[in-house]
Write a protein that holds these residues in place. Structure first.
Motif, PDB file in Angstrom:
ATOM      1  N   GLU A  38      46.532  11.244  33.499  1.00  0.00           N
ATOM      2  CA  GLU A  38      47.348  11.223  32.193  1.00  0.00           C
ATOM      3  C   GLU A  38      48.552  12.031  32.024  1.00  0.00           C
ATOM      4  O   GLU A  38      49.407  11.607  31.275  1.00  0.00           O
ATOM      5  CB  GLU A  38      45.930  11.943  31.308  1.00  0.00           C
ATOM      6  CG  GLU A  38      46.351  11.782  29.827  1.00  0.00           C
ATOM      7  CD  GLU A  38      46.194  10.253  29.266  1.00  0.00           C
ATOM      8  OE1 GLU A  38      47.125  10.099  28.304  1.00  0.00           O
ATOM      9  OE2 GLU A  38      45.441   9.567  29.725  1.00  0.00           O
ATOM     10  N   GLN A  39      48.792  13.096  32.997  1.00  0.00           N
ATOM     11  CA  GLN A  39      50.036  13.777  32.873  1.00  0.00           C
ATOM     12  C   GLN A  39      51.275  12.970  33.514  1.00  0.00           C
ATOM     13  O   GLN A  39      52.111  12.975  32.958  1.00  0.00           O
ATOM     14  CB  GLN A  39      49.888  15.013  33.697  1.00  0.00           C
ATOM     15  CG  GLN A  39      48.966  15.928  32.945  1.00  0.00           C
ATOM     16  CD  GLN A  39      49.481  16.373  31.649  1.00  0.00           C
ATOM     17  OE1 GLN A  39      50.842  16.628  31.289  1.00  0.00           O
ATOM     18  NE2 GLN A  39      48.882  16.865  30.525  1.00  0.00           N
ATOM     19  N   MET A  40      50.841  12.049  34.579  1.00  0.00           N
ATOM     20  CA  MET A  40      52.045  11.253  35.073  1.00  0.00           C
ATOM     21  C   MET A  40      52.308  10.047  34.206  1.00  0.00           C
ATOM     22  O   MET A  40      53.419   9.454  34.383  1.00  0.00           O
ATOM     23  CB  MET A  40      51.549  10.950  36.620  1.00  0.00           C
ATOM     24  CG  MET A  40      51.168  11.839  37.346  1.00  0.00           C
ATOM     25  SD  MET A  40      50.921  11.349  39.035  1.00  0.00           S
ATOM     26  CE  MET A  40      49.477  10.552  38.852  1.00  0.00           C
ATOM     27  N   ARG A  41      51.361   9.443  33.290  1.00  0.00           N
ATOM     28  CA  ARG A  41      51.498   8.350  32.611  1.00  0.00           C
ATOM     29  C   ARG A  41      52.744   8.597  31.490  1.00  0.00           C
ATOM     30  O   ARG A  41      52.706   9.504  30.809  1.00  0.00           O
ATOM     31  CB  ARG A  41      50.296   7.923  31.903  1.00  0.00           C
ATOM     32  CG  ARG A  41      50.465   6.561  31.218  1.00  0.00           C
ATOM     33  CD  ARG A  41      49.349   6.161  30.554  1.00  0.00           C
ATOM     34  NE  ARG A  41      48.042   6.339  31.500  1.00  0.00           N
ATOM     35  CZ  ARG A  41      46.823   6.163  30.833  1.00  0.00           C
ATOM     36  NH1 ARG A  41      46.577   6.158  29.673  1.00  0.00           N
ATOM     37  NH2 ARG A  41      45.539   6.358  31.651  1.00  0.00           N
ATOM     38  N   PRO A  42      53.827   7.687  31.301  1.00  0.00           N
ATOM     39  CA  PRO A  42      54.511   7.931  30.477  1.00  0.00           C
ATOM     40  C   PRO A  42      54.058   7.704  28.977  1.00  0.00           C
ATOM     41  O   PRO A  42      53.193   6.938  28.768  1.00  0.00           O
ATOM     42  CB  PRO A  42      55.688   6.819  30.698  1.00  0.00           C
ATOM     43  CG  PRO A  42      55.068   5.898  31.593  1.00  0.00           C
ATOM     44  CD  PRO A  42      54.039   6.666  32.161  1.00  0.00           C
ATOM     45  N   LYS A  43      54.629   8.746  28.374  1.00  0.00           N
ATOM     46  CA  LYS A  43      53.989   8.572  26.762  1.00  0.00           C
ATOM     47  C   LYS A  43      54.779   7.841  25.797  1.00  0.00           C
ATOM     48  O   LYS A  43      56.122   7.544  25.861  1.00  0.00           O
ATOM     49  CB  LYS A  43      54.099  10.117  26.328  1.00  0.00           C
ATOM     50  CG  LYS A  43      53.583  11.187  27.023  1.00  0.00           C
ATOM     51  CD  LYS A  43      52.197  11.080  26.580  1.00  0.00           C
ATOM     52  CE  LYS A  43      51.350  12.363  27.335  1.00  0.00           C
ATOM     53  NZ  LYS A  43      50.348  12.117  27.907  1.00  0.00           N
ATOM     54  N   LYS A  44      54.079   6.980  25.078  1.00  0.00           N
ATOM     55  CA  LYS A  44      54.897   6.097  24.031  1.00  0.00           C
ATOM     56  C   LYS A  44      54.601   6.546  22.630  1.00  0.00           C
ATOM     57  O   LYS A  44      53.545   6.244  22.211  1.00  0.00           O
ATOM     58  CB  LYS A  44      54.272   4.674  24.205  1.00  0.00           C
ATOM     59  CG  LYS A  44      54.683   3.950  25.685  1.00  0.00           C
ATOM     60  CD  LYS A  44      54.121   2.515  25.701  1.00  0.00           C
ATOM     61  CE  LYS A  44      54.602   1.964  27.034  1.00  0.00           C
ATOM     62  NZ  LYS A  44      54.130   0.506  27.188  1.00  0.00           N
TER      63      LYS A  44
END
Length: 53
Positions: A38-44
């Motif tokens: 979850e931390q590595m996934r880019p935020k939209k």
């Protein structure tokens, strides 16, 4: 009656031991892995609202 108390204590202690073993072996690593992904996934954030404006 004393034997019954000892058996109940050992039964409950054994169940607690196996529950803690399960948590430490499977649940905690799974939880840490999901948190890392979850931390590595880019935020939209607010992409849909920016497209409409």
């Amino acid at each position: 009656m004393s034997i019954f108390g000892i058996v109940m204590f050992l039964l409950i202690a054994g169940m607690a031991f196996w529950l803690l073993l399960f948590l430490m072996a499977f649940v905690v690593p799974y939880w840490i892995t999901l948190g890392a992904i979850e931390q590595m996934r880019p935020k939209k954030v607010f992409d849909d609202e920016d497209d409409k404006a």
